[in-house]
Write an enzyme that holds these catalytic residues in place. Structure first.
Site, mmCIF file in Angstrom:
data_model
loop_
_atom_site.group_PDB
_atom_site.id
_atom_site.type_symbol
_atom_site.label_atom_id
_atom_site.label_comp_id
_atom_site.label_asym_id
_atom_site.label_seq_id
_atom_site.Cartn_x
_atom_site.Cartn_y
_atom_site.Cartn_z
ATOM 1 N N SER A 41 45.081 139.084 37.620
ATOM 2 C CA SER A 41 46.159 139.278 36.642
ATOM 3 C C SER A 41 45.666 139.769 35.290
ATOM 4 C CB SER A 41 46.941 137.977 36.451
ATOM 5 O OG SER A 41 46.147 136.993 35.817
ATOM 6 N N LYS A 118 45.721 134.101 30.093
ATOM 7 C CA LYS A 118 46.525 135.272 29.731
ATOM 8 C C LYS A 118 46.187 135.658 28.293
ATOM 9 C CE LYS A 118 48.929 134.828 33.601
ATOM 10 N NZ LYS A 118 48.746 135.737 34.747
#
Length: 277
Positions: A41, A118
């Site tokens: 990701s 993230k």
């Protein structure tokens, strides 16, 4: 006498192991937490198999600073709340320091408690939206510049044997998997790479207003990231509370392209001590 010495040796060994575990626990709780990238990701900033230490001093301390011990093989699943749940709930931190936009952050998922990594793109009070794949902050699109193509070999990656998604799909194992690459420059000037696979629903979102004391997170591999664009009710991250931050990821220590970080012959020679941008 011999049995007494043997008994003393066993006691000393147990004490040494206990002390070592206590020291390791304090080090992991207060200073740095090891983290191994399990998914794609955050490509191409972080690759599956990157091993890094999370700086837990960067944002101060909360219940999320306590370690988790998860060993599915032995049925062990102890979350930070199992150790420090008494400190959970007021969204505050000891010696707290707020993250900056562009920081790559490890945090506890607000629902599952699992560690995620993230990039911080939205700060408290801001309005965040994605339109046609471009991030907008308070109605203004961020600067985006084409930067060629990211290429990787198609096939199972890491211990989870995840196969990458490709913009030139279908792609067979062993062939070259491609994604469009861009440089995204955030308002404060932080520039980093992002990847685009193709148009999909997450490329166009409603306007999200970030609540006070929360942050909006996105993965750099924009079309392959479960992040704040998705509500928690459907498995997404939603807004991340300040107290859920674990720490900042600053540098990759080493990286394994194989199914285990112990397979040193699969280590990537170009990622030793690589700064995270």
């Amino acid at each position: 006498m011999a049995e007494e010495k043997k008994g003393n040796a066993i006691v000393e060994t147990i004490k040494t192991v206990v002390y070592a575990l206590l020291i390791a626990g304090v080090f992991r709780t207060v200073f740095f937490q090891p983290f191994w990238i399990p998914s794609g990701s955050m490509k191409d900033t972080l690759l599956i198999g990157d091993f890094l230490f999370v700086n837990k001093m960067a944002y101060g301390y909360s219940y999320a600073s306590c370690p988790s011990i998860i060993v599915p093989r032995f049925g062990i699943d102890l979350d930070a709340t199992d150790f420090c749940g008494w400190a959970d709930g007021d969204n505050s931190r000891l010696f707290g320091s707020e993250p900056e936009r562009g920081d790559v952050v490890v945090f506890r998922h607000p629902v599952t408690g699992r560690d995620f990594i993230k990039r911080v793109v939205g700060l408290p009070g801001e309005k965040i939206q994605v339109r046609a794949g471009r991030l907008h902050i308070d109605g203004t699109p961020v600067e985006l510049e084409a930067d060629g193509v990211f290429e990787e070999v198609a096939g199972p990656q890491g211990p989870q044997r995840l196969s990458p998604r490709c913009s030139n799909a279908p792609v067979g194992d062993g062939a070259m998997c491609e994604k469009a690459k861009f440089v995204e420059t955030l308002p404060e000037g932080t520039a980093h790479s992002i990847l685009d696979i193709g148009r999909q629903s997450s490329d166009n979102t409603p306007v999200f207003t970030v609540p006070e004391g929360h942050y909006f997170m996105m993965g750099d591999n924009r079309d392959n990231s479960t992040d704040s664009r998705f509500p928690q009710q459907v498995g997404g991250v939603g807004f991340v509370p300040f107290e859920n931050l674990v720490g900042r990821a600053d540098r990759v220590m080493f990286s394994s392209a194989g199914s285990s970080m112990l397979f040193f012959w699969t280590w990537r020679g170009d990622r030793f001590f690589k700064a995270i941008e």
